[in-house]
Scaffold this active site. Structure first.
Site, PDB file in Angstrom:
ATOM      1  N   THR A   1       0.937   7.702  13.175  1.00  0.00           N
ATOM      2  CA  THR A   1       0.151   6.643  12.373  1.00  0.00           C
ATOM      3  C   THR A   1       0.833   5.357  12.635  1.00  0.00           C
ATOM      4  O   THR A   1       0.412   4.489  12.773  1.00  0.00           O
ATOM      5  CB  THR A   1       0.533   6.837  10.870  1.00  0.00           C
ATOM      6  N   GLY A   2       2.121   5.521  12.747  1.00  0.00           N
ATOM      7  CA  GLY A   2       2.874   4.257  13.379  1.00  0.00           C
ATOM      8  C   GLY A   2       2.384   3.615  14.724  1.00  0.00           C
ATOM      9  O   GLY A   2       2.353   2.544  14.932  1.00  0.00           O
TER      10      GLY A   2
ATOM     11  N   GLU B   1       8.998  17.199  14.605  1.00  0.00           N
ATOM     12  CA  GLU B   1       9.460  16.984  13.484  1.00  0.00           C
ATOM     13  C   GLU B   1       8.560  17.736  12.441  1.00  0.00           C
ATOM     14  O   GLU B   1       7.364  17.813  12.347  1.00  0.00           O
ATOM     15  CB  GLU B   1       9.333  15.494  12.906  1.00  0.00           C
TER      16      GLU B   1
ATOM     17  N   CYS C   1      13.365  11.598   6.353  1.00  0.00           N
ATOM     18  CA  CYS C   1      13.197  11.045   7.849  1.00  0.00           C
ATOM     19  C   CYS C   1      14.414  11.377   8.505  1.00  0.00           C
ATOM     20  O   CYS C   1      14.359  11.741   9.666  1.00  0.00           O
ATOM     21  CB  CYS C   1      12.745   9.449   7.779  1.00  0.00           C
TER      22      CYS C   1
ATOM     23  N   GLU D   1       9.228   2.081  10.746  1.00  0.00           N
ATOM     24  CA  GLU D   1      10.488   3.130  10.556  1.00  0.00           C
ATOM     25  C   GLU D   1       9.606   4.502  10.595  1.00  0.00           C
ATOM     26  O   GLU D   1       8.911   4.863   9.644  1.00  0.00           O
ATOM     27  CB  GLU D   1      10.993   2.750   9.006  1.00  0.00           C
TER      28      GLU D   1
ATOM     29  N   LYS E   1       0.797  -1.321   0.057  1.00  0.00           N
ATOM     30  CA  LYS E   1       0.070   0.039  -0.084  1.00  0.00           C
ATOM     31  C   LYS E   1       1.029   1.318  -0.009  1.00  0.00           C
ATOM     32  O   LYS E   1       1.363   1.808   0.986  1.00  0.00           O
ATOM     33  CB  LYS E   1      -0.937   0.090   1.280  1.00  0.00           C
TER      34      LYS E   1
HETATM   35  P1  NAD Z   1       1.975   8.917   7.278  1.00  0.00           P
HETATM   36  O1  NAD Z   1       2.111   8.461   8.529  1.00  0.00           O
HETATM   37  O2  NAD Z   1       1.037  10.067   7.080  1.00  0.00           O
HETATM   38  O3  NAD Z   1       1.625   7.938   6.115  1.00  0.00           O
HETATM   39  C1  NAD Z   1       2.315   6.666   5.923  1.00  0.00           C
HETATM   40  C2  NAD Z   1       1.523   6.008   5.279  1.00  0.00           C
HETATM   41  O4  NAD Z   1       0.420   5.220   6.369  1.00  0.00           O
HETATM   42  C3  NAD Z   1       0.825   6.197   4.114  1.00  0.00           C
HETATM   43  O5  NAD Z   1       0.703   5.348   3.016  1.00  0.00           O
HETATM   44  C4  NAD Z   1      -0.701   6.581   4.769  1.00  0.00           C
HETATM   45  O6  NAD Z   1      -1.836   6.387   3.771  1.00  0.00           O
HETATM   46  C5  NAD Z   1      -0.692   5.177   5.606  1.00  0.00           C
HETATM   47  N1  NAD Z   1      -1.747   5.272   6.597  1.00  0.00           N
HETATM   48  C6  NAD Z   1      -2.244   6.401   7.082  1.00  0.00           C
HETATM   49  N2  NAD Z   1      -3.212   6.291   8.091  1.00  0.00           N
HETATM   50  C7  NAD Z   1      -3.038   4.804   8.366  1.00  0.00           C
HETATM   51  C8  NAD Z   1      -3.515   3.927   9.256  1.00  0.00           C
HETATM   52  N3  NAD Z   1      -4.548   4.129  10.142  1.00  0.00           N
HETATM   53  N4  NAD Z   1      -3.351   2.697   9.263  1.00  0.00           N
HETATM   54  C9  NAD Z   1      -2.177   2.069   8.150  1.00  0.00           C
HETATM   55  N5  NAD Z   1      -1.833   3.035   7.619  1.00  0.00           N
HETATM   56  C10 NAD Z   1      -2.084   4.273   7.373  1.00  0.00           C
HETATM   57  O7  NAD Z   1       3.340   9.438   6.834  1.00  0.00           O
HETATM   58  P2  NAD Z   1       3.816  10.266   5.267  1.00  0.00           P
HETATM   59  O8  NAD Z   1       3.274  11.661   5.758  1.00  0.00           O
HETATM   60  O9  NAD Z   1       3.386   9.709   4.262  1.00  0.00           O
HETATM   61  O10 NAD Z   1       5.322  10.315   5.467  1.00  0.00           O
HETATM   62  C11 NAD Z   1       6.142  11.211   6.399  1.00  0.00           C
HETATM   63  C12 NAD Z   1       6.635  10.410   7.591  1.00  0.00           C
HETATM   64  O11 NAD Z   1       7.231   9.310   7.206  1.00  0.00           O
HETATM   65  C13 NAD Z   1       7.720  11.254   8.340  1.00  0.00           C
HETATM   66  O12 NAD Z   1       7.210  11.309   9.744  1.00  0.00           O
HETATM   67  C14 NAD Z   1       9.012  10.784   8.045  1.00  0.00           C
HETATM   68  O13 NAD Z   1       9.826  10.850   9.032  1.00  0.00           O
HETATM   69  C15 NAD Z   1       8.510   9.250   8.143  1.00  0.00           C
HETATM   70  N6  NAD Z   1       9.675   8.656   7.254  1.00  0.00           N
HETATM   71  C16 NAD Z   1      10.336   7.570   8.104  1.00  0.00           C
HETATM   72  C17 NAD Z   1      11.319   6.863   7.296  1.00  0.00           C
HETATM   73  C18 NAD Z   1      12.400   5.924   8.040  1.00  0.00           C
HETATM   74  O14 NAD Z   1      13.024   5.275   7.457  1.00  0.00           O
HETATM   75  N7  NAD Z   1      12.352   5.887   9.517  1.00  0.00           N
HETATM   76  C19 NAD Z   1      11.565   7.047   5.909  1.00  0.00           C
HETATM   77  C20 NAD Z   1      10.517   8.079   5.305  1.00  0.00           C
HETATM   78  C21 NAD Z   1       9.745   8.652   5.901  1.00  0.00           C
END
Ligand code: NAD
Length: 502
Positions: A230-231, A383, A282, A248, A173
């Protein structure tokens, strides 16, 4: 249309919903794609389950799985120009950056393709010649892979390549904002003759696709990259069925500059660390922490150079960095900067949308430097995930370490100094998953990638990256089994081991 890939077939969303994908550099329409709901997600999970239980992939010898990954690397290499263009249109990032990302994608498939063949297991010495004991590595099962928009294909491949190498099936996804390269990847996997149902792609929102992947009892593992909030939800949902979970998450990464650092190097890397991909990284070095003696001179030079960074779209060869992913994200950055200033931060450059005519239709924000931020304040804690650099000061080595570790995140950090011993001492004390010394941002597929503290659970690259997608099974065989009679031991007779009839 028909961009969902389920059970080896390209299908449309059952409810017929669609979503427009627009380039954040100018708002132009890139594509209109299917928007799945929960029932599409469940069909994909079902297809992945069937492929895992009855299909050939989990039972294919690991070396053959590795060969297929190497073939995928070669096919992406052939098509890398189309991949890079699609990535740039979805994200707005400069084409040259997407080209680097595709090189990393190819390396990642090559790395796990080669590693797959070496994962045949190991013998355990039981200390007894009558016992055969060994560890074998088996796939976990059906994997739900959920990825963000900043490095859409690379983040997906960091999960897809080890999951496939280990013999799993998966449902991918991608972020709903950036689906195009995931669609191309499914076409490539099809061309490489990956068996039907092993790879499944579902496009749609977090609520309709991501959440069901985290909740569904037929998903064995959920690997998520995205924000901390979200995580946390994903981990809670996955707990109900005791899934294996890899997370991550975000970072608020310190970049420490000592007074004895090479000045030009420290300035240059501080800018790259903070503003590459407009800070939507990130591991961005968004928290510059500078020793008092160097602070004013270093900040003046960073501010001077930051004010000259050229913004532009993917195909603007003069651009040094690009737009933010969306208008909503741009607003979030504006609120972040406003909150920092309410707390007393000083705006040294940026802090506003650019007024250039050629940028007016995109989601651009000027690279921004904030000084006089206080330790523990919102600006230092949270962040931004955008082009905003905050600057703090420190007195000595202990002070630098204390400030840099004062965060609930722990993803990455940098140390700049000419003193090698000091660099190593500081690196050893930093509670962050990757430390760059006199450098910032490079990553190696063969190294580990993962966060300390609330930046993550599990590792994505290196040997540990493959282990995330395996179950280690210990097989212990007694080669000379005999009754042990630990309980109810029978009386000794002439034929030991047989019950006496007397
Ligand atoms: P996000 O958490 O908004 O979304 C990430 C994914 O989760 C998307 O595909 C989204 O549709 C999905 N999602 C949303 N709600 C969900 C739910 N309830 N259950 C399951 N999935 C759901 O993040 P974003 O805005 O897409 O990305 C930015 C974030 O990602 C930043 O915080 C960044 O630091 C982090 N990031 C971390 C790494 C790493 O390696 N640690 C790498 C890249 C990005």
């Amino acid at each position: 249309m028909a961009e969902l890939f389920i059970g080896g077939e390209w299908v449309s969303a059952l409810a017929g919903a669609t979503r427009e994908i627009r380039c954040p550099a100018d708002g132009s329409l890139v594509a209109t794609v299917d928007e799945a709901d929960r029932s599409d997600t469940e069909s994909a999970i079902d297809a992945a389950r069937r492929a895992f239980e009855a299909g050939p992939w989990p039972r294919t010898p690991a070396a053959q799985r590795g060969d297929l990954l190497l073939k995928v690397a070669a096919l992406i290499d052939r098509d890398k120009a189309a991949y890079a263009r699609a990535e740039s249109l979805d994200t707005g990032k400069r084409l040259v950056e997407s080209e680097y990302d595709m090189a990393d994608v190819i390396s990642c498939f090559r790395y796990f393709g080669k590693l797959a063949a070496h994962e045949s297991g190991r013998i355990v010495d039981a200390g007894n010649p009558d016992i055969a004991s060994r560890i074998v590595y088996e796939p976990v099962g059906v994997c739900g892979l959920i990825t963000p928009w900043n490095y859409p294909l690379l983040q997906a491949v960091w999960k897809v390549a080890p999951a496939l190498a280990a013999g799993n099936t998966f449902v991918l996804k991608p972020s709903e904002l950036t689906p195009s390269t995931a669609i191309l990847l499914m076409r490539t996997l099809q061309e490489a003759h990956l068996p039907d149902g092993v790879a499944n792609l579902v496009l749609g929102s977090g609520a309709e696709v991501g959440a069901p992947l985290a909740e569904h009892p037929d998903v064995d593992l959920v690997s998520f990259t995205g924000g901390l909030a979200t995580g946390t939800k994903v981990a809670a949902a996955a707990a109900a069925t005791v899934k294996k979970v890899a997370l991550e998450l975000g970072g608020k990464n310190p970049n420490i500059v000592f007074a004895d650092a090479d000045f030009e190097t420290a300035v240059d890397y501080a800018i790259t660390a903070a503003f590459l991909h407009s800070g939507q990284v990130c591991s961005a070095g968004a928290r510059l922490i500078v020793q008092n003696e160097l602070h004013d001179e270093l900040v003046d030079e960073i501010v001077r150079r930051t004010g000259r960074i050229r913004l532009g779209g993917p195909f603007d060869s003069m651009a040094e960095t690009g737009p933010l992913i969306s208008a909503a994200h741009l607003e979030k950055i504006e609120h972040y900067v406003a909150a920092a200033m309410t707390e007393g931060a000083t705006l040294r450059t940026g802090g506003w949308r650019p007024e250039d005519e050629h940028l007016k239709d995109g989601s651009y924000y000027l690279p921004t430097v904030l000084t006089d931020v206080k330790q523990g304040s919102y600006a230092v804690r949270e962040e931004a995930f955008g082009p905003v650099l905050t600057v703090e000061r420190f007195t000595d080595e202990d002070d630098a370490v204390r400030i840099a570790n004062d965060t609930h995140y722990g993803l990455a950090g940098g140390v700049f100094t000419k003193d090698g011993d000091k660099a190593q001492r500081v690196a050893a004390r930093l509670r962050h998953g990757t430390i760059w010394i006199n450098d910032y941002h490079p990553y190696l597929p063969q190294a580990e990638w993962g966060g300390f503290k609330r930046s993550g659970v599990g590792r994505e690259l290196g040997r540990a990256g493959l282990a995330e997608y395996q179950e280690a099974k210990h097989i212990y065989q007694n080669l000379r089994p005999q009754p042990q009679y630990w309980f109810s031991r029978p009386p000794q007779t002439s034929s030991p081991g047989r019950e006496s009839t007397q």
